[in-house]
Motif scaffolding. Structure first.
Motif: not given
Ligand SMILES: C[S@@+](CC[C@H](N)C(=O)[O-])C[C@H]1O[C@@H](n2cnc3c(N)ncnc32)[C@H](O)[C@@H]1O
Length: 373
Positions: A197, A230, A246, A274-275, A306
């Motif tokens: 970030q 994070n 991730e 994610a898929e 996120d």
């Protein structure tokens, strides 16, 4: 902001406004955008007005000094996409701000370090660890390595040299960070090339906002797009077990290191898009990466997402709707708005916050917590 490039440099597009004005403009814009949803209260989390970015990237501009000798300076784009030479930047952390002129002066006077250098990236932590990546259009030979090692020692920084298909790590390819979250220290390593970030202060406030707004659960958390852990690591205190996924190998390596730095043992990290994870969870496909993990052992009640600017894809959005609680952190209000249209068919918005992570730009980070209706 008293920056002499304000209004010229295209990195701060809201240059004609004060800090409060640019925030108010974004707050009103988002209030209008999300007016079709029932939102209880918009919390606004501010940034520092100056020196808030702990990562930054500059191009190197070649020109001539007063005596017509070739020299270099930092550069950004102006509003017409032309290069704008700059000698300082007010939005980067004080440590990057102070290092920039010293580094440039040293490189200017060293042919080996200067020749074919075209970009510099800075990654800095609040405990003052600094990683500088020098990016070249040439092969980095032994002679470059020697000069760069000298520079590393002299400026007390870590240096990485990059060129096409070449990465030279002089000492370490990460920085150490300690974040004080709800009065407790959390330890992180941020690896070069992994996502971090950009506004550390706002990042801490985002994590604290999530922790403040969720209850401790006896059940498990499923997290997608977890980066280097994070949110995962501080959030793991609130759940029985955590399964976090991730796509980036570099980030998963950091996440595993960060887990052991904080002596946390209730998180499983998996490198998976994610898929793919949706396919695994729905038993549509088998993955060797999951051979040591029994997905049926999890008793999830919460999903944390996120995603990058594109937001959630159709299958991840559909999966999210199956959880009791959805925590959604978004860096793009357009895709968040699209996703909420679907998520609010089954869930109600309980908390909503705007985090001014990207001050003086059009961008804003949002946080939404939803509970099943
Ligand atoms: C906005 S970052 C958030 C990372 C982390 N939550 C944090 O706070 O540092 C989005 C992350 O999603 C990852 N990512 C991008 N596309 C993905 C995908 N299709 N599946 C899983 N992860 C993805 C990126 O590598 C990045 O680490």
């Amino acid at each position: 902001m008293d920056c002499k490039y304000f209004g010229k440099c295209a990195s701060c597009t809201l240059y004609d406004k004060t800090y409060e004005e640019q925030l108010e403009y974004k707050k009103q814009r988002e209030k209008n955008r999300f007016s079709d949803f029932e939102i209880p209260n918009i919390e606004i989390i501010k940034s520092e007005e100056k020196h808030f970015r702990t990562r930054a990237e500059f191009r190197i501009w070649k020109n001539f000094d007063d005596e017509n000798n070739p020299t270099i300076s930092y550069a950004m784009n102006d509003f017409n996409k032309n290069s704008l030479e700059i000698d300082s930047c007010q939005i980067v952390s004080e440590s990057i701000f102070n290092l920039m002129p010293k580094l440039l002066e040293r490189i200017k006077n060293n042919e080996e370090l200067k020749f074919k250098l075209f970009a510099v990236e800075f990654l800095n932590s609040t405990i003052d660890d600094m990683l500088v990546t020098l990016i070249y259009h040439k092969k980095l030979e032994e002679s470059w390595l020697q000069e760069a090692k000298e520079l590393e020692k002299e400026l007390n920084i870590k240096i990485i040299g990059r060129s096409r298909k070449q990465k030279e790590v002089l000492s370490e390819d990460f920085i150490n960070e300690t974040l004080i979250i709800q009065d407790k220290p959390f330890y992180f390593q941020y690896k070069e090339g992994g996502f971090t970030q950009p506004n550390t202060n706002v990042n801490v406030k985002m994590i604290e906002w999530v922790l403040r707004n969720i209850e401790k659960s006896e059940k498990d958390l499923c997290e997608l797009y977890c980066g280097g852990g994070n949110f995962t690591i501080p959030l793991s205190q609130k759940f029985n077990k955590v399964l976090a996924t991730e796509i980036s190998k570099t980030s998963i390596k950091s996440a595993l290191t960060n887990c052991s730095l904080n002596n946390i043992s209730n998180i499983d990290f998996i490198r998976m898009s994610a898929e793919e994870f949706v396919e695994a969870l729905e038993s549509k496909r088998e993955f060797r990466r999951l051979k040591d993990i029994d997905l049926k052992m999890y008793n999830f009640d919460t999903i944390f997402v996120d995603p990058p600017r594109a937001g959630l894809d159709d299958t991840t959005r559909a999966l999210s709707k199956q959880f009791e609680t959805i925590i959604y952190i978004s860096c793009n209000p357009e895709t968040l708005h699209r996703d909420l249209k679907e998520l609010t068919k089954t869930h109600k918005i309980i908390n909503y916050a705007l985090f001014d992570q990207f001050s003086y730009t059009e961008h804003i980070e949002s946080g939404v917590i939803l509970n099943k209706i």
